[in-house]
Design a protein around this motif. Structure first.
Motif, short mmCIF file in Angstrom:
data_model
loop_
_atom_site.label_atom_id
_atom_site.label_comp_id
_atom_site.label_asym_id
_atom_site.label_seq_id
_atom_site.Cartn_x
_atom_site.Cartn_y
_atom_site.Cartn_z
N LEU A 1 -6.75 -3.42 4.82
CA LEU A 1 -5.96 -2.93 3.69
C LEU A 1 -6.00 -3.87 2.49
N TYR B 1 0.84 -1.20 0.00
CA TYR B 1 0.00 0.00 0.00
C TYR B 1 0.88 1.25 0.00
N GLU C 1 -9.43 2.36 2.16
CA GLU C 1 -8.42 2.11 3.16
C GLU C 1 -9.07 1.93 4.54
#
Length: 507
Positions: A213, A79, A196
């Protein structure tokens, strides 16, 4: 009297933000994954030793916890890389069946612990493609892992199908589908779960492990690949996640060993029936209600119980999750072969052909000699390997796996030691860690190539970034393996670089 300290300010040249982020992520990826890979590798070795029931349960819990932590680290790092704009794709031919099977097998212990079925299938008309296999695996793993997490009964199905929309000359649009029999996703939550730290409802974060996530990473990867990802209700209940994208096609010829063979599938689980049928048809066979070969699933039967196979002159194959107490007794119960779920297409075809030799089945299939897919450790006997690895745990794991394959292994703790070892002796293969003190892996590889030595060098790296693969190749290495080392990947690498056939029959 208080002690006075002096400080000295040192002016440094600021590092560009993107470059700094990339350097930080590569460093953190290696530093965080290396000890976790060591933990997982050692647990894997421990589970292959003699353990009593309690010890085996403790080891399994430790493995699951380590895998969960590694998954969380991967999601956080990926991420961050996506946010830093440092995502790169390493395009290469992808074996779709190997991809789907690998994800299902990786998740099968977690699924079976919950009493879930996990199956996979690839449509017969879905061609192999050129793509970033690591990124595709991450998308499928995150989607399927999410399905296993939130499904309490029933199962999870991974499928690869050809999408109806045309994709242009030399390209194909594929749909990667994950079905589950879980609670489904409410319409108002179908956008939020891809955000998120998003969950379908506020209680999910407390009831299930995870930072929220995994699906956010899936969405960003899907977008980066020019594709889409969405979730909808699955017919019959549960959720269906669907990732679609266009890919370049790769010519690949898939074997059809079951051509002309009819097979019946008996299972109480719809996912198992659908996946088995897809694999049979992809192998050239046909699924029929009345057939000379039966696949019979013992799902739902009490552990340790094995009902006898029907005695009607058919070849009968047992389907069962890995339960060692059943293996010695399957023939006594009237079965001609067995298969461990999730199924492998090559093993399914082999066992069906073996069972087809029984009774009236022999006249209904084009019998081919069954091929033994066990790997003979002696196949790699005499292969001399130099292992350059500074981490003691990583070195022990790699050395153990290589010796199990029959290799003779010598070790070096630094790149300089590896260069010196190659100067005084000959080896068939070098496994080289990327990060070592003093002379690292790439520097050692450059020195070896500068000396005129062409011994194949395979990098060992805790990172799965395209940049790391490029660094390996630019330094003169031939290939790379991502830690933790996987036995199947290791055998494939040994086969590829020693030119020995691992599918030779065991004598």
């Amino acid at each position: 009297m208080a002690r006075r300290t002096a400080t000295k300010r040192i002016e440094t040249q600021p590092t560009p933000p993107v470059e700094a982020a990339q350097q930080f992520l590569r460093l953190m990826s290696h530093e965080m994954r290396t000890p976790l890979n060591g933990v997982l590798g050692m647990i894997n070795l421990l589970q292959r030793t003699r353990l009593d029931g309690a010890q085996r349960a403790y080891a399994e819990n430790a493995r699951q916890s380590a895998e969960h932590l590694l998954g969380l680290v991967n999601d956080l790092l990926d991420y961050a890389r996506l946010e830093a704009g440092s995502l790169e794709f390493d395009l290469a031919p992808v074996d779709l069946e190997g991809l789907a099977r690998g994800v299902a097998e990786l998740l099968s212990p977690r699924a079976h612990d919950k009493g879930l079925e996990i199956v996979w299938s690839v449509a017969a008309d879905a061609p192999d493609i050129r793509a970033d296999e690591g990124r595709l695996r991450q998308v499928l793993f995150n989607l399927a892992g999410n399905a296993v997490k939130f499904t309490e009964a029933g199962g999870v199905r991974l499928a690869v199908e050809r999408a109806p929309e045309p994709a242009g000359e030399g390209r194909v649009r594929l749909a990667f589908i994950v079905d589950d029999t879980g609670p489904g996703v409410a319409p108002e939550a179908r956008t939020r779960i891809f955000e998120e730290f998003g969950h379908a409802d506020s209680s999910d974060a407390a009831r299930h492990d995870g930072a929220g996530l995994g699906l956010a990473v899936v969405r960003k990867l899907a977008t980066a690949m020019g594709g889409t990802v969405e979730v909808e209700d699955r017919p019959g209940g549960g959720a269906r996640f669907r990732f679609e994208a266009d890919f370049e096609t790769v010519a690949a010829r898939r074997a059809k060993p079951l051509r002309g063979c009819k097979v019946a599938v008996r299972s109480p689980d719809a996912f198992v029936r659908v996946a088995a049928a897809a694999q049979i048809e992809a192998s050239g066979g046909k699924v029929a209600a009345a057939a000379p070969v039966w696949l019979i699933d013992h799902a739902g039967a009490p552990a340790g119980e094995l009902a006898p196979a029907p005695d009607q002159g058919r070849g009968v194959v047992l389907l069962k999750p890995s339960e060692r107490d059943l293996i010695p007794r399957y023939r006594a119960a009237g079965f001609h072969a067995y298969l461990i779920k999730p199924l492998r297409r090559a093993s399914l075809a082999e066992r069906v052909l073996a069972a087809a030799g029984a009774g009236e089945a022999a006249a209904s299939c084009n019998l081919l000699p069954p091929e033994d897919d066990r790997v003979a450790a002696a196949r790699f006997a005499g292969v001399r390997v130099l292992l350059a690895e500074d981490n003691p745990v990583g070195a022990l794991l790699a050395r153990t796996l290589l010796r199990r394959e029959g290799c003779t292994v010598e070790t070096a703790a630094t790149g300089a030691e590896a260069v010196a070892a190659l100067a005084r002796a000959r080896y068939d293969l070098v496994f080289m860690d990327m990060r070592m003190p003093g002379m690292d892996g790439p520097a050692a590889a450059r020195a070896i190539r500068a000396s005129g030595d062409n011994t194949p060098i395979l990098a060992l790296t805790a990172n799965a970034f395209a940049e790391d693969r490029r660094l390996c190749l630019e330094a003169g290495m031939n290939d790379h393996l991502v830690k933790p080392l996987d036995a199947d990947a290791l055998r494939a690498a040994l086969t590829r670089w020693t030119k020995r056939d691992i599918r030779a029959k065991v004598g």
